[in-house]
Design a protein around this motif. Structure first.
Motif, mmCIF file in Angstrom:
data_model
loop_
_atom_site.group_PDB
_atom_site.id
_atom_site.type_symbol
_atom_site.label_atom_id
_atom_site.label_comp_id
_atom_site.label_asym_id
_atom_site.label_seq_id
_atom_site.Cartn_x
_atom_site.Cartn_y
_atom_site.Cartn_z
ATOM 1 N N THR A 160 -6.170 12.460 -22.198
ATOM 2 C CA THR A 160 -7.829 12.483 -21.250
ATOM 3 C C THR A 160 -9.177 12.762 -22.606
ATOM 4 O O THR A 160 -8.317 13.524 -23.562
ATOM 5 C CB THR A 160 -7.770 13.073 -20.794
ATOM 6 O OG1 THR A 160 -8.295 14.973 -20.648
ATOM 7 C CG2 THR A 160 -6.329 12.750 -19.601
ATOM 8 N N LYS A 269 -11.056 2.368 -14.379
ATOM 9 C CA LYS A 269 -11.338 0.935 -15.127
ATOM 10 C C LYS A 269 -10.435 0.854 -16.605
ATOM 11 O O LYS A 269 -11.750 2.135 -17.171
ATOM 12 C CB LYS A 269 -12.238 0.457 -14.395
ATOM 13 C CG LYS A 269 -12.213 -0.542 -12.696
ATOM 14 C CD LYS A 269 -13.132 -1.099 -12.548
ATOM 15 C CE LYS A 269 -13.282 -1.812 -11.421
ATOM 16 N NZ LYS A 269 -13.813 -2.660 -10.595
ATOM 17 N N GLY A 270 -9.559 0.930 -16.974
ATOM 18 C CA GLY A 270 -9.936 0.502 -17.770
ATOM 19 C C GLY A 270 -9.363 1.511 -18.442
ATOM 20 O O GLY A 270 -9.117 2.496 -19.857
ATOM 21 N N LYS A 271 -8.675 2.993 -17.793
ATOM 22 C CA LYS A 271 -8.365 4.452 -18.082
ATOM 23 C C LYS A 271 -6.757 3.900 -18.535
ATOM 24 O O LYS A 271 -5.984 3.489 -17.655
ATOM 25 C CB LYS A 271 -8.551 5.361 -17.070
ATOM 26 C CG LYS A 271 -9.945 6.053 -17.179
ATOM 27 C CD LYS A 271 -10.929 5.942 -18.468
ATOM 28 C CE LYS A 271 -12.170 6.130 -18.157
ATOM 29 N NZ LYS A 271 -12.815 5.592 -17.715
ATOM 30 N N SER A 272 -6.186 4.269 -19.753
ATOM 31 C CA SER A 272 -4.274 4.365 -19.724
ATOM 32 C C SER A 272 -3.913 5.414 -19.428
ATOM 33 O O SER A 272 -3.211 6.120 -20.105
ATOM 34 C CB SER A 272 -4.257 3.404 -21.124
ATOM 35 O OG SER A 272 -4.617 4.763 -21.676
ATOM 36 N N SER A 274 -0.588 7.080 -16.633
ATOM 37 C CA SER A 274 0.074 6.810 -15.640
ATOM 38 C C SER A 274 0.055 7.720 -14.317
ATOM 39 O O SER A 274 -0.658 8.929 -14.403
ATOM 40 C CB SER A 274 1.472 7.301 -15.606
ATOM 41 O OG SER A 274 1.580 9.147 -16.501
ATOM 42 N N TYR A 278 -1.572 11.150 -13.370
ATOM 43 C CA TYR A 278 -3.225 11.302 -13.013
ATOM 44 C C TYR A 278 -3.511 11.637 -11.667
ATOM 45 O O TYR A 278 -4.170 12.298 -11.805
ATOM 46 C CB TYR A 278 -3.743 9.257 -12.896
ATOM 47 C CG TYR A 278 -4.761 9.444 -11.702
ATOM 48 C CD1 TYR A 278 -6.062 9.404 -12.224
ATOM 49 C CD2 TYR A 278 -4.639 8.836 -10.496
ATOM 50 C CE1 TYR A 278 -7.315 9.250 -11.980
ATOM 51 C CE2 TYR A 278 -6.138 9.126 -9.317
ATOM 52 C CZ TYR A 278 -7.188 9.271 -9.943
ATOM 53 O OH TYR A 278 -8.392 8.416 -9.361
ATOM 54 N N ASP A 341 1.949 2.191 -10.011
ATOM 55 C CA ASP A 341 2.290 1.661 -11.068
ATOM 56 C C ASP A 341 3.549 0.806 -10.580
ATOM 57 O O ASP A 341 2.962 -0.504 -11.436
ATOM 58 C CB ASP A 341 2.815 2.225 -11.931
ATOM 59 C CG ASP A 341 1.901 3.467 -12.495
ATOM 60 O OD1 ASP A 341 0.762 2.822 -12.022
ATOM 61 O OD2 ASP A 341 1.916 4.814 -12.796
#
Length: 394
Positions: A160, A269-272, A274, A278, A341
């Motif tokens: 993060t 959006k665009g955050k990788s 899980s 999260y 997911d």
């Protein structure tokens, strides 16, 4: 293509197919009925019994004799007969079946954990009516569980940055409000009634998205809201143990979770990260937000007095109730985020509807909640409307 025929009592026709790359060869052996020794090679090559269309050129080495002698020739073919059907058994992809099983396990686990949480949560609130502290303990337990998981490498530590936590903050605020409001509701009314009112969340989602975000929906979506609103209203007016604080708590929870979902879609959006990590980060930030408000609203002195009363009335098992409701709260939310997911939002919405049915039915049975037929009808209409809404948004 090189073909050789050896003709004793039966004729064996051996074909070597050599790939253009020359890396491998496929050898097939086809048994033919006996042929007379005087059969010319040209007729042999053009026999209709073969599934090949050869262009034959007799070789210079040609021996035609008795049946015990060998007949050798060279056959150069340019085209295989496309009418030959070589059936290769197609294996059904195992990934699709395993994915369905995985989703089924997610749903079953999610529903079971949610039912257990609601049962223990209601038991705790009946003996210890302090929803702010109860909500705080749920978030604290989940945060501690994830910190230990990261420390001993059971779960991968999320990567993060500052932007991630900035985008998570409004989500955590909405999550905190929704969590506390739902707990306050369940401390005042039956679990079944809280979940009947919470089944009206799609109506709040459409209204907020339409009037605040300017989104438009098909007419069928608006029609599906009628049974949701009507069913919730019917269940509310016929509730035997109606309480305004409990009713408003469920309504505020609906509104807060709608904003949580909106902020989550925009900020992630665009955050990788899980789903499991999260929700872990969301729990930790919500805990930091909620703790000072819980202390201000209820306070340690009230908690201590209430705790002693609960222990004296219930006994040491009350501690187990508190621990169970805290652990199962985190687990069921974690599984629900992990399932996101793997499945589409539509499938998740349908699963959430079925989850409410399981919670309502199980809580009525376990707590012996009195239900009038008209009240049950209102609940059924509201849940049916929720299902129609999920189908209309497809």
């Amino acid at each position: 293509m090189i073909s050789a025929v050896k003709q004793p009592s039966t004729t064996a026709f051996v074909v070597n197919d050599i790939a253009r790359t020359g890396l491998f060869a496929l050898r097939r052996k086809i048994s033919l009925p006996p042929l007379p020794a005087s059969t010319p090679p040209s007729l042999l090559c053009s026999s209709s019994r073969l599934s090949l269309k050869p262009m034959c050129v007799p070789s210079s080495r040609k021996v035609v004799g008795s049946r015990d002698e060998q007949l050798q020739f060279r056959c150069e073919a340019y085209e295989a007969d496309r009418s030959e059907n070589v059936s290769v058994p197609a294996e059904e992809p195992q990934s699709s079946a395993s994915q369905k099983v995985k989703i089924g396990i997610y749903f079953a686990t999610w529903w079971a954990l949610n039912v257990v949480f609601n049962i223990y949560n209601k038991k705790v609130l009946n003996a210890f009516p302090f929803p702010w502290l109860t909500s705080t303990l749920s978030l604290a337990c989940g945060s501690l569980m994830m910190l230990l998981s990261w420390a001993i490498r059971i779960a991968e530590l999320p990567k993060t940055d500052l932007d991630f936590w900035k985008s998570l903050f409004p989500v955590a605020v909405a999550h905190t409000i929704g969590h506390v409001a739902a707990t306050v509701s369940m401390s005042k009314v039956a679990v079944s009634f809280t979940h009947i009112i919470k089944s009206g969340e799609p109506a709040f989602s459409v209204l907020v998205s339409r009037f605040l975000l300017g989104e438009t929906f098909p007419v069928s979506v608006y029609w599906s809201l009628l049974p949701i609103i009507g069913g919730c209203a019917l269940a509310a007016v016929t509730e035997l143990n109606f309480n305004m604080i409990g009713f408003m708590g469920a309504m505020i929870s609906n509104l807060a979770f709608v904003f949580r979902n909106i902020f989550s879609k925009r900020g992630m959006k665009g955050k990788s990260v899980s789903g499991m990590n999260y929700y872990a980060c969301l729990s930790m930030m919500s805990l930091l937000i909620l703790t000072p408000f819980a202390i201000a609203v209820e306070g340690p002195q009230v908690w201590a007095a209430g705790w002693e009363t609960a222990i004296s009335q219930i006994g040491p098992q009350f501690i187990w109730w508190v621990a169970a409701q805290s652990v199962f709260y985190h687990l069921y939310n974690q599984v629900s985020y992990m399932s996101l997911d793997e499945i589409s939002p539509l499938t998740f919405s349908i699963g959430n509807t079925m989850k409410r049915i399981s919670v309502i039915v199980s809580s009525i049975i376990i707590f012996h909640t009195p239900v009038q037929p008209i009240n049950a009808l209102g609940a059924a209409i509201a849940i049916l409307g929720t299902f129609l809404y999920s189908q209309a948004k497809q």
